[in-house]
Design a protein around this motif. Structure first.
Motif, PDB file in Angstrom:
ATOM      1  N   LYS A  50       4.441   5.266  -5.823  1.00 21.11           N
ATOM      2  CA  LYS A  50       4.311   5.305  -7.282  1.00 21.11           C
ATOM      3  C   LYS A  50       3.558   6.549  -7.731  1.00 21.11           C
ATOM      4  N   SER A 102       3.891   1.377  -1.154  1.00 21.85           N
ATOM      5  CA  SER A 102       4.516   1.400  -2.488  1.00 21.85           C
ATOM      6  C   SER A 102       3.595   2.038  -3.520  1.00 21.85           C
ATOM      7  N   LYS A 103       2.289   1.805  -3.407  1.00 19.51           N
ATOM      8  CA  LYS A 103       1.337   2.440  -4.327  1.00 19.51           C
ATOM      9  C   LYS A 103       1.357   3.955  -4.155  1.00 19.51           C
ATOM     10  N   HIS A 104       1.426   4.415  -2.920  1.00 26.11           N
ATOM     11  CA  HIS A 104       1.524   5.856  -2.674  1.00 26.11           C
ATOM     12  C   HIS A 104       2.815   6.407  -3.276  1.00 26.11           C
ATOM     13  N   ALA A 124       0.838  -1.204   0.000  1.00 27.17           N
ATOM     14  CA  ALA A 124       0.000   0.000   0.000  1.00 27.17           C
ATOM     15  C   ALA A 124       0.872   1.253   0.000  1.00 27.17           C
TER      16      ALA A 124
END
Length: 112
Positions: free
Chosen positions: A51, A47-49, A45
């Motif tokens: 990105k 890591s998504k931020h 989660a």
């Protein structure tokens, strides 16, 4: 339809987790695990931020052996600051005029 950089930057800044990540990176580079520590979310989660922040140009990611440090890339924030500054001057001008008007009203009330 193309999306302008200012819109992409504001979209990235709209999330409080991403703003907190940027605040942490303002103190220096950090890895994903370190950035994830204050949040009650999984590493994927976070890591998504990251990105989203990277696509907006707000962070860069390096590679040093097994460590992938994230660094703040503040250039898009300068565009945001410039955009906000125009409106700050507008509001300050309005407040200055309001202040002058209120002073005139108060002066008229004390002349009675």
């Amino acid at each position: 339809m193309t999306v302008d950089q200012l819109s992409v930057t504001f979209a990235a800044l709209a999330d409080p987790t991403r703003r907190a990540i940027l605040a942490r990176l303002a103190r220096g580079e950090a890895g994903v695990t370190e950035l994830a520590e204050p949040f009650a979310m999984s590493l994927p989660a976070v890591s998504k931020h990251l990105k989203v922040l990277e696509r907006a140009g707000l962070i860069t990611r390096g590679r040093e052996a097994q460590w992938r440090p994230c660094r703040l890339a503040a250039e898009p924030l300068a565009e945001v600051a410039g955009w906000v500054e125009r409106y700050r001057r507008f509001w300050e001008g309005n407040f200055d005029r309001l202040d002058a008007h209120l002073r005139e009203i108060m002066k008229g009330n004390t002349d009675d």
